[in-house]
Design an enzyme around this catalytic site. Structure first.
Site, PDB file in Angstrom:
ATOM      1  N   LYS A 174      -0.382  -0.321  -8.989  1.00  0.00           N
ATOM      2  CA  LYS A 174       0.796  -1.092  -8.577  1.00  0.00           C
ATOM      3  C   LYS A 174       0.428  -2.025  -7.431  1.00  0.00           C
ATOM      4  O   LYS A 174       0.156  -1.582  -6.317  1.00  0.00           O
ATOM      5  CB  LYS A 174       1.939  -0.183  -8.116  1.00  0.00           C
ATOM      6  CG  LYS A 174       3.238  -0.984  -7.989  1.00  0.00           C
ATOM      7  CD  LYS A 174       4.254  -0.379  -7.034  1.00  0.00           C
ATOM      8  CE  LYS A 174       4.117  -0.848  -5.623  1.00  0.00           C
ATOM      9  NZ  LYS A 174       4.367  -2.272  -5.399  1.00  0.00           N
ATOM     10  N   GLU A 230       2.606   3.087   8.338  1.00  0.00           N
ATOM     11  CA  GLU A 230       3.889   3.787   8.163  1.00  0.00           C
ATOM     12  C   GLU A 230       4.107   4.124   6.684  1.00  0.00           C
ATOM     13  O   GLU A 230       4.597   5.209   6.354  1.00  0.00           O
ATOM     14  CB  GLU A 230       5.049   2.934   8.712  1.00  0.00           C
ATOM     15  CG  GLU A 230       4.977   2.711  10.216  1.00  0.00           C
ATOM     16  CD  GLU A 230       4.706   3.991  11.016  1.00  0.00           C
ATOM     17  OE1 GLU A 230       5.395   5.000  10.776  1.00  0.00           O
ATOM     18  OE2 GLU A 230       3.791   3.986  11.866  1.00  0.00           O
ATOM     19  N   GLY A 232       1.725   4.616   4.575  1.00  0.00           N
ATOM     20  CA  GLY A 232       0.766   5.695   4.325  1.00  0.00           C
ATOM     21  C   GLY A 232       1.333   7.052   4.715  1.00  0.00           C
ATOM     22  O   GLY A 232       1.189   8.038   3.979  1.00  0.00           O
ATOM     23  N   GLU A 249      -6.238   3.863   3.178  1.00  0.00           N
ATOM     24  CA  GLU A 249      -6.856   2.820   4.000  1.00  0.00           C
ATOM     25  C   GLU A 249      -5.709   2.098   4.670  1.00  0.00           C
ATOM     26  O   GLU A 249      -4.956   1.384   4.002  1.00  0.00           O
ATOM     27  CB  GLU A 249      -7.650   1.842   3.127  1.00  0.00           C
ATOM     28  CG  GLU A 249      -8.869   2.424   2.480  1.00  0.00           C
ATOM     29  CD  GLU A 249      -9.903   2.851   3.479  1.00  0.00           C
ATOM     30  OE1 GLU A 249      -9.941   2.300   4.584  1.00  0.00           O
ATOM     31  OE2 GLU A 249     -10.664   3.767   3.156  1.00  0.00           O
ATOM     32  N   CYS A 283      -7.126  -6.010   7.680  1.00  0.00           N
ATOM     33  CA  CYS A 283      -7.097  -4.733   8.388  1.00  0.00           C
ATOM     34  C   CYS A 283      -8.216  -4.698   9.426  1.00  0.00           C
ATOM     35  O   CYS A 283      -8.086  -4.092  10.479  1.00  0.00           O
ATOM     36  CB  CYS A 283      -7.243  -3.589   7.398  1.00  0.00           C
ATOM     37  SG  CYS A 283      -8.617  -3.825   6.269  1.00  0.00           S
ATOM     38  N   GLU A 384      -0.438  -3.588  15.517  1.00  0.00           N
ATOM     39  CA  GLU A 384      -1.046  -4.498  14.546  1.00  0.00           C
ATOM     40  C   GLU A 384      -0.067  -5.629  14.230  1.00  0.00           C
ATOM     41  O   GLU A 384       1.004  -5.389  13.667  1.00  0.00           O
ATOM     42  CB  GLU A 384      -1.374  -3.718  13.262  1.00  0.00           C
ATOM     43  CG  GLU A 384      -2.130  -4.547  12.259  1.00  0.00           C
ATOM     44  CD  GLU A 384      -2.391  -3.800  10.952  1.00  0.00           C
ATOM     45  OE1 GLU A 384      -1.487  -3.094  10.477  1.00  0.00           O
ATOM     46  OE2 GLU A 384      -3.495  -3.953  10.407  1.00  0.00           O
TER      47      GLU A 384
HETATM   48  P1  NDP Z   1       2.671  -2.046   2.677  1.00  0.00           P
HETATM   49  O1  NDP Z   1       2.379  -0.665   3.140  1.00  0.00           O
HETATM   50  O2  NDP Z   1       3.975  -2.638   2.989  1.00  0.00           O
HETATM   51  O3  NDP Z   1       2.518  -2.147   1.094  1.00  0.00           O
HETATM   52  C1  NDP Z   1       1.342  -1.734   0.427  1.00  0.00           C
HETATM   53  C2  NDP Z   1       1.701  -1.263  -0.971  1.00  0.00           C
HETATM   54  O4  NDP Z   1       2.492  -0.079  -0.871  1.00  0.00           O
HETATM   55  C3  NDP Z   1       2.538  -2.258  -1.754  1.00  0.00           C
HETATM   56  O5  NDP Z   1       2.185  -2.208  -3.116  1.00  0.00           O
HETATM   57  C4  NDP Z   1       3.948  -1.715  -1.534  1.00  0.00           C
HETATM   58  O6  NDP Z   1       4.882  -2.126  -2.516  1.00  0.00           O
HETATM   59  C5  NDP Z   1       3.680  -0.242  -1.617  1.00  0.00           C
HETATM   60  N1  NDP Z   1       4.709   0.600  -1.025  1.00  0.00           N
HETATM   61  C6  NDP Z   1       5.591   0.282  -0.039  1.00  0.00           C
HETATM   62  N2  NDP Z   1       6.393   1.345   0.229  1.00  0.00           N
HETATM   63  C7  NDP Z   1       6.001   2.346  -0.590  1.00  0.00           C
HETATM   64  C8  NDP Z   1       6.430   3.687  -0.777  1.00  0.00           C
HETATM   65  N3  NDP Z   1       7.425   4.209  -0.072  1.00  0.00           N
HETATM   66  N4  NDP Z   1       5.806   4.432  -1.705  1.00  0.00           N
HETATM   67  C9  NDP Z   1       4.784   3.934  -2.444  1.00  0.00           C
HETATM   68  N5  NDP Z   1       4.343   2.657  -2.316  1.00  0.00           N
HETATM   69  C10 NDP Z   1       4.928   1.878  -1.394  1.00  0.00           C
HETATM   70  O7  NDP Z   1       1.481  -2.930   3.249  1.00  0.00           O
HETATM   71  P2  NDP Z   1       1.285  -4.507   3.126  1.00  0.00           P
HETATM   72  O8  NDP Z   1       1.294  -4.907   1.687  1.00  0.00           O
HETATM   73  O9  NDP Z   1       2.235  -5.166   4.059  1.00  0.00           O
HETATM   74  O10 NDP Z   1      -0.225  -4.686   3.627  1.00  0.00           O
HETATM   75  C11 NDP Z   1      -0.552  -4.845   4.960  1.00  0.00           C
HETATM   76  C12 NDP Z   1      -1.108  -3.570   5.553  1.00  0.00           C
HETATM   77  O11 NDP Z   1      -2.216  -3.120   4.805  1.00  0.00           O
HETATM   78  C13 NDP Z   1      -1.614  -3.763   6.964  1.00  0.00           C
HETATM   79  O12 NDP Z   1      -1.188  -2.708   7.782  1.00  0.00           O
HETATM   80  C14 NDP Z   1      -3.122  -3.709   6.807  1.00  0.00           C
HETATM   81  O13 NDP Z   1      -3.797  -3.311   7.957  1.00  0.00           O
HETATM   82  C15 NDP Z   1      -3.266  -2.733   5.691  1.00  0.00           C
HETATM   83  N6  NDP Z   1      -4.575  -2.901   5.050  1.00  0.00           N
HETATM   84  C16 NDP Z   1      -5.566  -1.974   5.302  1.00  0.00           C
HETATM   85  C17 NDP Z   1      -6.830  -2.123   4.765  1.00  0.00           C
HETATM   86  C18 NDP Z   1      -7.916  -1.120   5.023  1.00  0.00           C
HETATM   87  O14 NDP Z   1      -8.921  -1.156   4.328  1.00  0.00           O
HETATM   88  N7  NDP Z   1      -7.771  -0.221   5.984  1.00  0.00           N
HETATM   89  C19 NDP Z   1      -7.166  -3.279   3.919  1.00  0.00           C
HETATM   90  C20 NDP Z   1      -6.060  -4.176   3.714  1.00  0.00           C
HETATM   91  C21 NDP Z   1      -4.810  -3.985   4.279  1.00  0.00           C
HETATM   92  P3  NDP Z   1       5.866  -3.378  -2.188  1.00  0.00           P
HETATM   93  O15 NDP Z   1       4.999  -4.548  -1.995  1.00  0.00           O
HETATM   94  O16 NDP Z   1       6.713  -3.443  -3.387  1.00  0.00           O
HETATM   95  O17 NDP Z   1       6.621  -3.002  -0.942  1.00  0.00           O
END
Ligand code: NDP
Length: 493
Positions: A174, A230, A232, A249, A283, A384
């Site tokens: 997803k 959050e 995560g 991650e 990230c 962040e």
């Molecule tokens: P989000 O956590 O908002 O979303 C990530 C994914 O999780 C999306 O597909 C989102 O769907 C989905 N999601 C959101 N809520 C839920 C839930 N309750 N249950 C299951 N899935 C859910 O992150 P962002 O997309 O805003 O990405 C930015 C973040 O990612 C930053 O904090 C960044 O640091 C981190 N990141 C970390 C990396 C690493 O390697 N450590 C690499 C890249 C990014 P939807 O879009 O529909 O909300």
């Protein structure tokens, strides 16, 4: 390229059963790029069932046969490189120089890397004495759920799909709802490349419904998630009810430490790259700069001057270095961080407002922004921002630099800029992060493991270590003596 975007479930491209869609907006100008299906738990259920049915046969497929499909995927990704790079740029704003030369290249190479690595996987034999042979065999987990963010939409999905499938798992993927289009397109390539139905399933829909349905689905054995810390925590809490493993991650607030003997030219160039590549939406971005007192003024002045030279604008222009941020709500959130920092004791050295040019006026742009003289405990040094906004603070001793760097709820990565490699290695050992670069920032390659500690997560992406995230070791004990060898021997004759 067709502009229809459909999900892949059980080898077929499909819409959401409700026919609902989600608009994907180009953050460079506010226009609609496309519509993605907005699925709910019904489609997740179908995808999980298809993956579950496909799992046993796929697990038995030889690595050589899997690799052949992977090489085909790489070939197809290369064929579509230009149009997909453009689509990636349009859906989330990453400049075309990045999507063409990093994302699309990584995407194809990732399939090739895993095709090779996956064919070299071995188990171990264990020394248990003359009475038995003990060995480990590596086995797939079954169906894995892969939930990905928008900042490297296709790269992140592929970096999870390739080890997952190569290790014999099937998957339900997803992507993020604001930028799901290239990952949906991958479904078309998967059919063309010859993945059997059900091996790779791709659904699009909101995290709170479709995402949680994946996390909660009983057929899905493990979740691999990249995203916000959050989110995560929420996924870890949900998965714990079923004792389901979750690889995470998550976010970062990464220190960039400049020692007094640093090569200043290299450090400044690295600072601009680390802070502003992909509009700081990484990230691993260097968002906290810790500068030795004796070189602080020189560094700050040169960093500001170099940052002023970044071309901010239309991300489809190959000269553009900083594009918009991914969507309006994200831009608004970044601006709130900036406004709060302006009201603090930090000194605004550059930016702090929207760039107002004909290229940027209709998009969600944030000017590259630098705050100086920041309190290490302040919000701008601790949270962040995930945008082109960075903060500078001073330190006096290496011990103080390490203490400030470690005073964070995150632990993803850090860099140290020094000519004294011994000093750099001493500090490397003390930093509580998953990656340390010496005289470099943001070098992330397949060969090296990537992943952090603390609230940055606890799993690894890339390298051969990623295989551990997608397989389990089964221990096998083979008796070589031929008679029972227990303390109760003979008691039941
Ligand atoms: P989000 O956590 O908002 O979303 C990530 C994914 O999780 C999306 O597909 C989102 O769907 C989905 N999601 C959101 N809520 C839920 C839930 N309750 N249950 C299951 N899935 C859910 O992150 P962002 O997309 O805003 O990405 C930015 C973040 O990612 C930053 O904090 C960044 O640091 C981190 N990141 C970390 C990396 C690493 O390697 N450590 C690499 C890249 C990014 P939807 O879009 O529909 O909300």
């Amino acid at each position: 390229m067709s502009s229809e975007y459909r999900m892949l479930i059980n080898g077929e491209l499909c819409e959401a059963s409700t026919k609902e869609t989600m608009q994907v907006i180009n953050p460079a100008n506010g226009t609609v790029v496309g519509h993605a299906p907005k699925c709910g738990s019904e489609e997740v259920n179908r995808a999980a069932e298809a993956a579950y049915k496909a799992a046993p046969a796929w697990a038995e497929k030889s690595p050589t046969d899997k690799a052949a499909i992977f090489f085909k995927m790489a070939e197809l990704l290369r064929k579509h490189r230009e149009e997909w790079a453009k689509l990636e740029t349009m859906q989330y704003g990453g400049p075309i120089f990045k999507t063409m030369n990093f994302d699309m290249v990584f995407d194809a190479e990732h399939f090739e890397f895993m095709a090779g690595v996956g064919r070299a996987v071995t188990g171990k034999s264990l020394p248990v004495g003359p009475q038995a042979l003990s060995m480990t065999i590596r086995q797939p987990l079954g169906v894995v759920g892969l939930i990905t963010p928008w900042n490297f939409p296709l790269v992140t999905a592929i970096s999870k799909i390739t080890p997952a499938l190569m290790m014999g798992n099937t998957a339900v993927v997803k992507p993020a709802s604001c930028a799901p289009l290239t990952v949906l397109k991958l479904g078309e390539l998967a059919i063309e490349a010859g993945f059997p139905p059900g091996v790779l399933n791709i659904v699009s829909g909101p995290g709170a419904s479709a995402g949680e349905a994946i996390v909660n689905h009983p057929y899905i054995s493990k979740i691999n998630f990249t995203g916000d810390s959050e989110t995560g925590k929420r996924i870890l809490a949900l998965a714990s009810a079923a004792v389901k493993p979750v690889a995470c991650e998550l976010g970062g607030k990464n220190a960039f430490i400049v020692m007094p003997d640093a090569d200043m030219k290299a450090a400044v160039e690295g600072a601009v790259w680390g802070g502003f590549f992909n509009s700081g939406q990484n990230c691993g971005a260097s968002s906290r700069y810790l500068i030795h007192d004796s070189v602080y003024d020189e560094f700050a002045e040169k960093f500001v001057e170099a940052t002023k030279q970044l071309r901010v604008g239309d991300p489809l222009n190959p000269e553009t270095m900083v594009g918009p941020v991914a969507y309006k709500g994200h831009r608004d959130g970044i601006e709130r961080f900036v406004e709060r920092a302006k009201k603090s004791d930090a000194k605004l050295l550059l930016g702090g407002e929207r760039p107002e040019t004909p290229e940027t006026k209709n998009g969600y742009f944030v000017a590259p922004t630098i705050f100086g003289d920041c309190d290490p405990k302040s919000e701008i040094m601790q949270e962040e921002v995930f945008g082109p906004v960075v903060a500078l603070a001073k330190f006096k001793t290496p011990e103080e630099a390490v203490a400030i760097a470690n005073d964070s709820r995150f632990g993803l990565c850090a860099s140290i800029w020094t000519r004294d490699i011994r000093q750099g290695l001493v500090m490397t050992k003390q930093l509580k992060v998953g990656t340390v670069w010496l005289n470099q920032h943001l070098s992330i390659v397949f060969e090296c493991p990537w992943g952090g500690c603390k609230e940055s997560g606890h799993s690894k992406e890339n390298s051969i270590m990623v295989l551990d995230e997608y397989s389990m070791m089964k221990n096998v004990w083979i008796d070589l003596v031929g008679t029972p060898a227990t303390p109760w021997e003979g008691k039941f004759d």
